[in-house]
Design a protein around this motif. Structure first.
Motif, PDB file in Angstrom:
ATOM      1  N   LEU A 180       4.902  -5.824  -0.358  1.00  0.00           N
ATOM      2  CA  LEU A 180       5.425  -6.785   0.619  1.00  0.00           C
ATOM      3  C   LEU A 180       4.597  -8.062   0.621  1.00  0.00           C
ATOM      4  CD1 LEU A 180       7.691  -6.777   2.795  1.00  0.00           C
ATOM      5  CD2 LEU A 180       5.930  -6.140   4.455  1.00  0.00           C
ATOM      6  N   THR A 181       5.285  -9.188   0.746  1.00  0.00           N
ATOM      7  CA  THR A 181       4.626 -10.482   0.899  1.00  0.00           C
ATOM      8  C   THR A 181       5.245 -11.200   2.090  1.00  0.00           C
ATOM      9  OG1 THR A 181       4.217 -10.676  -1.481  1.00  0.00           O
ATOM     10  CG2 THR A 181       4.101 -12.694  -0.185  1.00  0.00           C
ATOM     11  N   VAL A 182       4.398 -11.667   2.998  1.00  0.00           N
ATOM     12  CA  VAL A 182       4.865 -12.356   4.194  1.00  0.00           C
ATOM     13  C   VAL A 182       4.087 -13.660   4.322  1.00  0.00           C
ATOM     14  CG1 VAL A 182       5.246 -12.198   6.680  1.00  0.00           C
ATOM     15  CG2 VAL A 182       5.279 -10.115   5.286  1.00  0.00           C
ATOM     16  N   ASP A 183       4.806 -14.752   4.543  1.00  0.00           N
ATOM     17  CA  ASP A 183       4.153 -16.052   4.686  1.00  0.00           C
ATOM     18  C   ASP A 183       3.147 -16.034   5.835  1.00  0.00           C
ATOM     19  OD1 ASP A 183       5.628 -17.090   2.611  1.00  0.00           O
ATOM     20  OD2 ASP A 183       7.139 -18.026   3.909  1.00  0.00           O
ATOM     21  N   ASN A 184       1.973 -16.613   5.587  1.00  0.00           N
ATOM     22  CA  ASN A 184       0.938 -16.794   6.616  1.00  0.00           C
ATOM     23  C   ASN A 184       0.595 -15.476   7.323  1.00  0.00           C
ATOM     24  OD1 ASN A 184      -0.883 -18.468   8.043  1.00  0.00           O
ATOM     25  ND2 ASN A 184       0.517 -18.543   9.790  1.00  0.00           N
TER      26      ASN A 184
ATOM     27  N   LEU B  37       7.476 -11.288   9.746  1.00  0.00           N
ATOM     28  CA  LEU B  37       7.411  -9.990   9.082  1.00  0.00           C
ATOM     29  C   LEU B  37       8.805  -9.416   8.870  1.00  0.00           C
ATOM     30  CD1 LEU B  37       5.866  -7.422   8.134  1.00  0.00           C
ATOM     31  CD2 LEU B  37       5.828  -6.702  10.543  1.00  0.00           C
ATOM     32  N   HIS B  38       9.637  -9.502   9.873  1.00  0.00           N
ATOM     33  CA  HIS B  38      10.945  -8.870   9.769  1.00  0.00           C
ATOM     34  C   HIS B  38      11.943  -9.693   8.973  1.00  0.00           C
ATOM     35  CE1 HIS B  38       9.268  -6.693  13.428  1.00  0.00           C
ATOM     36  NE2 HIS B  38       9.149  -5.917  12.366  1.00  0.00           N
ATOM     37  N   GLY B  39      11.595 -10.956   8.741  1.00  0.00           N
ATOM     38  CA  GLY B  39      12.365 -11.706   7.757  1.00  0.00           C
ATOM     39  C   GLY B  39      12.114 -11.198   6.352  1.00  0.00           C
ATOM     40  N   ALA B  40      10.933 -10.578   6.154  1.00  0.00           N
ATOM     41  CA  ALA B  40      10.568 -10.047   4.835  1.00  0.00           C
ATOM     42  C   ALA B  40      10.977  -8.593   4.639  1.00  0.00           C
ATOM     43  CB  ALA B  40       9.063 -10.182   4.615  1.00  0.00           C
ATOM     44  N   THR B  41      11.289  -7.887   5.739  1.00  0.00           N
ATOM     45  CA  THR B  41      11.657  -6.470   5.616  1.00  0.00           C
ATOM     46  C   THR B  41      13.151  -6.233   5.792  1.00  0.00           C
ATOM     47  OG1 THR B  41      11.311  -6.014   7.984  1.00  0.00           O
ATOM     48  CG2 THR B  41       9.397  -5.768   6.517  1.00  0.00           C
ATOM     49  N   ASP B  42      13.936  -7.295   5.890  1.00  0.00           N
ATOM     50  CA  ASP B  42      15.341  -7.122   6.258  1.00  0.00           C
ATOM     51  C   ASP B  42      16.200  -6.495   5.171  1.00  0.00           C
ATOM     52  OD1 ASP B  42      15.325  -9.308   4.574  1.00  0.00           O
ATOM     53  OD2 ASP B  42      16.773 -10.465   5.738  1.00  0.00           O
TER      54      ASP B  42
ATOM     55  N   PRO C 223      -2.580  -1.077   0.874  1.00  0.00           N
ATOM     56  CA  PRO C 223      -2.922   0.339   0.761  1.00  0.00           C
ATOM     57  C   PRO C 223      -3.812   0.600  -0.446  1.00  0.00           C
ATOM     58  CG  PRO C 223      -0.682  -0.045   0.012  1.00  0.00           C
ATOM     59  CD  PRO C 223      -1.153  -1.337   0.614  1.00  0.00           C
ATOM     60  N   LEU C 224      -4.633   1.625  -0.310  1.00  0.00           N
ATOM     61  CA  LEU C 224      -5.523   2.039  -1.389  1.00  0.00           C
ATOM     62  C   LEU C 224      -5.066   3.390  -1.924  1.00  0.00           C
ATOM     63  CD1 LEU C 224      -9.003   1.180   0.196  1.00  0.00           C
ATOM     64  CD2 LEU C 224      -7.707  -0.172  -1.469  1.00  0.00           C
ATOM     65  N   ARG C 225      -5.023   3.502  -3.230  1.00  0.00           N
ATOM     66  CA  ARG C 225      -4.782   4.803  -3.860  1.00  0.00           C
ATOM     67  C   ARG C 225      -6.113   5.536  -4.005  1.00  0.00           C
ATOM     68  NH1 ARG C 225       0.141   5.817  -6.285  1.00  0.00           N
ATOM     69  NH2 ARG C 225       1.533   4.009  -6.624  1.00  0.00           N
ATOM     70  N   SER C 226      -6.026   6.847  -3.994  1.00  0.00           N
ATOM     71  CA  SER C 226      -7.223   7.643  -4.247  1.00  0.00           C
ATOM     72  C   SER C 226      -7.583   7.556  -5.726  1.00  0.00           C
ATOM     73  CB  SER C 226      -6.976   9.101  -3.856  1.00  0.00           C
ATOM     74  OG  SER C 226      -6.021   9.694  -4.726  1.00  0.00           O
ATOM     75  N   THR C 227      -8.714   8.110  -6.066  1.00  0.00           N
ATOM     76  CA  THR C 227      -9.172   8.060  -7.462  1.00  0.00           C
ATOM     77  C   THR C 227      -8.211   8.773  -8.400  1.00  0.00           C
ATOM     78  OG1 THR C 227     -10.555   9.981  -6.939  1.00  0.00           O
ATOM     79  CG2 THR C 227     -11.608   7.807  -6.893  1.00  0.00           C
ATOM     80  N   ASP C 228      -7.400   9.698  -7.861  1.00  0.00           N
ATOM     81  CA  ASP C 228      -6.412  10.366  -8.722  1.00  0.00           C
ATOM     82  C   ASP C 228      -4.988   9.858  -8.476  1.00  0.00           C
ATOM     83  OD1 ASP C 228      -5.860  11.462  -6.270  1.00  0.00           O
ATOM     84  OD2 ASP C 228      -6.164  13.548  -6.877  1.00  0.00           O
ATOM     85  N   GLY C 229      -4.876   8.694  -7.797  1.00  0.00           N
ATOM     86  CA  GLY C 229      -3.583   8.022  -7.682  1.00  0.00           C
ATOM     87  C   GLY C 229      -2.755   8.360  -6.466  1.00  0.00           C
ATOM     88  N   ARG C 230      -3.264   9.171  -5.549  1.00  0.00           N
ATOM     89  CA  ARG C 230      -2.475   9.552  -4.378  1.00  0.00           C
ATOM     90  C   ARG C 230      -2.617   8.531  -3.243  1.00  0.00           C
ATOM     91  NH1 ARG C 230      -4.697  15.280  -2.891  1.00  0.00           N
ATOM     92  NH2 ARG C 230      -6.584  14.427  -3.900  1.00  0.00           N
TER      93      ARG C 230
ATOM     94  N   ALA D  80       2.631   3.011   2.643  1.00  0.00           N
ATOM     95  CA  ALA D  80       1.779   2.516   1.559  1.00  0.00           C
ATOM     96  C   ALA D  80       2.609   1.814   0.487  1.00  0.00           C
ATOM     97  CB  ALA D  80       0.995   3.674   0.950  1.00  0.00           C
ATOM     98  N   GLN D  81       3.682   2.423   0.080  1.00  0.00           N
ATOM     99  CA  GLN D  81       4.521   1.817  -0.956  1.00  0.00           C
ATOM    100  C   GLN D  81       5.143   0.514  -0.475  1.00  0.00           C
ATOM    101  OE1 GLN D  81       7.180   5.073  -1.707  1.00  0.00           O
ATOM    102  NE2 GLN D  81       5.679   6.222  -2.898  1.00  0.00           N
TER     103      GLN D  81
END
Length: 265
Positions: A58-62, A105-110, A68-75, A52-53
């Protein structure tokens, strides 16, 4: 542990902003659509929180990402469930496009650091991964893929590729919707070379997606491609041999992929 046959309970749906919404199983699971939320089991809270974090920033071209969604209490995780925003689309046999998604994707996670929870993973996929890379000796069912694993293993030689955070299960998890960019609906983290992650897509496409053998050559420009393919094939064979729901039909697909890959190694 939650399973794909058990929908998220009402309090989980409400926590992720879908109060009073009837869960709808998506493509056989294990993801359930609850309004604008896609809710899935999170048996490993540390991993689910890391995913989630990571996807949150993360931003990936195209590429559309299931934010991810947090719960109403932030979890990030509630009662063994996590959620992302629902994305439209469906899996299609656009195998080369999925490999291209892997590369982008893996260009953005390297630059992501190695997740600490990986060391504690003992599930089928983590065990198969270590077996494929020769890091652990695993007893494999000979009739469910172990025999093929032994056949392919001698083709494995030392490799010099750099490991990083990669998605190890992109096949079937990239969705297409008309002219919109492809969508990524989850993240299965591994610490392996990006070439291996691309090779896993190719193995899956050959085994179960009806891909033509030319896909092996179309991505041959990737570094140490034959060895990336060998390890990806060993990974899938080990998963198949270890997984309780593997079938003789799915093994036939891996037999076909094995023949095609060994022809070029």
């Amino acid at each position: 542990m939650t399973t794909s046959l058990q929908p998220p309970p009402p309090h989980v749906c409400a926590a992720f902003g879908a109060r009073g919404v009837e869960p709808e199983l998506i493509d056989g699971g294990p993801i359930w659509r609850c309004g604008e939320a896609a809710i899935r089991p999170a048996p490993n809270p540390a991993e689910a929180a890391w995913v989630a974090q990571t996807l949150d920033g993360l931003t990936v071209d195209n590429l559309r990402l299931g934010r991810p969604l947090r719960s109403t209490d932030g979890r990030w995780v509630v009662g063994g469930w996590s959620a992302t925003r629902y994305l439209s689309g469906r899996a299609e046999p656009k195998h080369d496009e999925v490999v291209a998604v892997s590369v982008r994707l893996h260009g953005a996670t390297d630059t992501l650091p190695r997740p600490r929870f990986l060391d504690a993973r003992k599930d089928v996929f983590a065990t198969a991964d270590r077996a494929a890379w020769g890091e652990e000796l695993v007893e494999l069912d000979q009739n469910k893929g172990g025999r093929l694993f032994e056949l392919v293993s001698p083709s494995r030689v030392p490799i010099g590729l750099r490991s990083q955070v990669v998605h190890g299960d992109l096949f079937g998890n990239v969705l297409f919707a008309d002219t919109a960019p492809p969508a990524l609906i989850d993240f299965a983290p591994f610490w392996r070379p990006p070439e291996w992650a691309a090779a896993v897509v190719v193995v899956d496409a050959l085994a179960w997606g009806g891909a033509d053998q030319g896909i092996l050559k179309r991505w041959a420009h990737l570094a140490e491609w034959p060895q990336a393919l060998v390890r990806a094939l060993l990974f899938r064979l080990a998963v198949h041999a270890l997984h309780p729901r593997s079938t003789s039909q799915s093994l036939r697909g891996l037999e076909r992929a094995t023949t095609q890959i060994l022809d070029i190694v």
